[in-house]
Design a protein around this motif. Structure first.
Motif, mmCIF file in Angstrom:
data_model
loop_
_atom_site.group_PDB
_atom_site.id
_atom_site.type_symbol
_atom_site.label_atom_id
_atom_site.label_comp_id
_atom_site.label_asym_id
_atom_site.label_seq_id
_atom_site.Cartn_x
_atom_site.Cartn_y
_atom_site.Cartn_z
ATOM 1 N N ASN A 290 3.580 3.644 14.255
ATOM 2 C CA ASN A 290 3.618 3.691 12.786
ATOM 3 C C ASN A 290 2.303 4.230 12.216
ATOM 4 N N HIS A 291 1.800 5.295 12.847
ATOM 5 C CA HIS A 291 0.524 5.887 12.442
ATOM 6 C C HIS A 291 0.577 6.341 10.985
ATOM 7 N N TYR A 292 -0.424 5.938 10.211
ATOM 8 C CA TYR A 292 -0.563 6.266 8.789
ATOM 9 C C TYR A 292 0.581 5.715 7.934
ATOM 10 N N GLU A 293 1.241 4.696 8.424
ATOM 11 C CA GLU A 293 2.232 4.012 7.600
ATOM 12 C C GLU A 293 1.583 2.802 6.930
ATOM 13 N N THR A 294 2.271 2.253 5.953
ATOM 14 C CA THR A 294 1.866 1.010 5.313
ATOM 15 C C THR A 294 2.556 -0.152 6.024
ATOM 16 N N LEU A 295 1.758 -1.082 6.523
ATOM 17 C CA LEU A 295 2.309 -2.307 7.097
ATOM 18 C C LEU A 295 2.280 -3.413 6.044
ATOM 19 N N GLN A 296 3.096 -4.432 6.250
ATOM 20 C CA GLN A 296 3.159 -5.535 5.289
ATOM 21 C C GLN A 296 3.123 -6.875 6.013
ATOM 22 N N THR A 297 2.401 -7.818 5.403
ATOM 23 C CA THR A 297 2.346 -9.191 5.883
ATOM 24 C C THR A 297 2.550 -10.110 4.688
ATOM 25 N N PRO B 295 1.993 -8.513 10.800
ATOM 26 C CA PRO B 295 2.279 -7.293 10.039
ATOM 27 C C PRO B 295 3.457 -6.516 10.630
ATOM 28 N N ARG B 296 4.238 -5.913 9.737
ATOM 29 C CA ARG B 296 5.416 -5.161 10.158
ATOM 30 C C ARG B 296 5.501 -3.863 9.369
ATOM 31 N N SER B 297 6.184 -2.886 9.939
ATOM 32 C CA SER B 297 6.420 -1.633 9.235
ATOM 33 C C SER B 297 7.486 -1.841 8.163
ATOM 34 N N ILE B 298 7.285 -1.226 7.014
ATOM 35 C CA ILE B 298 8.312 -1.239 5.968
ATOM 36 C C ILE B 298 8.885 0.160 5.752
ATOM 37 N N GLY B 299 8.583 1.082 6.690
ATOM 38 C CA GLY B 299 9.163 2.416 6.635
ATOM 39 C C GLY B 299 8.548 3.325 5.595
ATOM 40 N N VAL B 300 7.281 3.075 5.235
ATOM 41 C CA VAL B 300 6.607 3.875 4.210
ATOM 42 C C VAL B 300 5.466 4.648 4.853
ATOM 43 N N TRP B 301 5.564 5.976 4.882
ATOM 44 C CA TRP B 301 4.447 6.796 5.311
ATOM 45 C C TRP B 301 3.612 7.108 4.071
ATOM 46 N N GLY B 302 2.339 6.721 4.101
ATOM 47 C CA GLY B 302 1.452 6.928 2.968
ATOM 48 C C GLY B 302 0.509 5.757 2.834
ATOM 49 N N TYR B 303 -0.590 5.964 2.087
ATOM 50 C CA TYR B 303 -1.656 4.968 2.035
ATOM 51 C C TYR B 303 -2.697 5.372 1.010
#
Length: 380
Positions: free
Chosen positions: A263-270, A282-290
């Motif tokens: 998940n490089h350069y994705e936004t993770l969420q906790t 932390p988990r991926s929410i499927g969002v590329w961007g930051y």
């Protein structure tokens, strides 16, 4: 007939949570800074209780990395139609970078930044006659003069995560206060009145990713908790530039700029369900961007805005109507960027329910970066 009904039902369920780009109407986009000699970066937008808007940012800069950054702010009394000339909040003798802003329930303004000596790498390369991004031959004497104001030990003592307070609506500001962690858009206030700063240690080795809190309106900060690391990730290397908001169900949602291999350069969420004491993995929410900025709208909807540093270059948003458990498809706020030197958007909800998003960007043909804003609304 039965299969058709099932398919139709699935499509309707999907449409209730996903919003296509055409469901956003951008009313106006414009440049709001007029300082072509300066590189302006990493802003945060705040709408105060009296409806005044504030933007804090790193100003007075020569480049993305340099010794001249200072914490500045501008204000608007007319929902962003016009903006004041910048005033300086803090200007240390090293580089003052990302700028965050919060108005507490007591009416105190808290402006955050972090101070850096990263410019030294480029200064030393330039002094050796080697190619040095940001440090140009014509500006080398100025860099050296700025650098020589302090000894090495004095510069090191200034490095770190800082906050300044104003109790008179921004007229005067306190001496800097250490906050233990840093993130671009600053801390959040919880329903119980505590201030929670979700971020990253910048000076400690190795740096921790976690939370500091204040129970006295930002005067002092203490370490509260560490955010766990997902299997395969390295917190000190992969996790950066966090931001948090408390949803209406009481949970705290925090998002992380991620540099890890997966998940490089994705936004993770906790998330935290106990006021920030413990956090989910932390988990991926499927969002590329930051990096993302989180805002709770008046109806409880959560809005995240983030920079998109690949085509289409620009800034995007997503919304959540289930307290951050799922997020919509991307909503295009801007997609006319010329490259990667842009982003760090943050947003505010205006009195009429429309939205204002502010970011920094290098426009085509410009040598420096500017502050831009989009006035937009969700078509629901």
């Amino acid at each position: 007939m039965k299969s058709t009904t099932l398919i139709l039902g699935s499509l309707l369920a999907l449409s209730s949570t996903l919003f296509a780009a055409e469901d956003v109407k951008v009313l106006e986009t414009k440049t709001i800074s007029f300082q072509p000699d300066y590189y302006l970066g990493w802003p945060t937008l705040l709408r105060q209780k009296d409806n005044r808007l504030i933007i804090v940012f790193s100003g007075g800069r020569q480049a993305h990395v340099c010794p001249f950054g200072r914490l500045e702010f501008i204000t608007s009394q007319d929902d962003g139609q016009t903006w004041s000339f910048p005033r300086t909040i803090l200007d240390t003798d090293i580089d003052d970078r990302d700028a965050g802003i919060l108005e507490t329930s007591k009416g105190t303004l808290l402006a955050t930044t972090f101070t850096s000596t990263a410019y030294e790498t480029y200064l030393n390369l330039a002094k050796e006659g080697k190619p040095a991004p940001y440090a140009k031959p014509e500006t080398l004497p100025l860099w050296e003069a700025a650098h020589s104001r302090l000894t090495h030990e004095q510069r090191q003592s200034l490095r770190g995560e800082w906050l300044v307070r104003s109790t008179d609506n921004g007229l005067t500001w306190s001496a800097p206060i250490r906050t233990l962690v840093d993130s671009p858009h600053g801390p959040a206030e919880l329903a119980d009145g505590r201030l929670l700063y979700v971020g990253r240690e910048l000076v400690s080795k190795p740096p921790r990713i976690g939370v500091s809190e204040s129970n006295d309106d930002g005067l002092t900060w203490r370490w509260l908790s560490e955010i766990p690391v997902r299997a395969g990730d390295k917190a000190g290397l992969d996790y950066h530039e966090l931001h948090a908001v408390q949803a209406n169900d009481g949970r705290i949602i925090a998002q992380i700029r991620h540099h890890g291999e997966t998940n490089h350069y994705e936004t993770l969420q906790t998330e935290s369900e106990d006021g920030g004491k413990t956090w989910s993995e932390p988990r991926s929410i499927g969002v590329w961007g930051y990096p993302s900025h989180l805002l709770k709208l008046r109806d409880g909807t959560l809005l995240m805005t983030y920079g998109h540093r690949r085509a289409p270059f620009g800034n995007q948003a997503r919304i959540s109507r289930d307290h951050g458990r799922t997020w919509s498809s991307p909503l295009m706020i801007s997609e006319d960027g010329q490259g990667q030197d842009l982003g760090y958007p943050s947003s505010a909800e205006l009195a009429d329910g429309t939205l204002l998003t502010v970011w920094y960007e290098r426009l085509k043909g410009d040598k420096k970066t500017v502050l831009r804003q989009a006035h937009w609304k969700l078509n629901q």
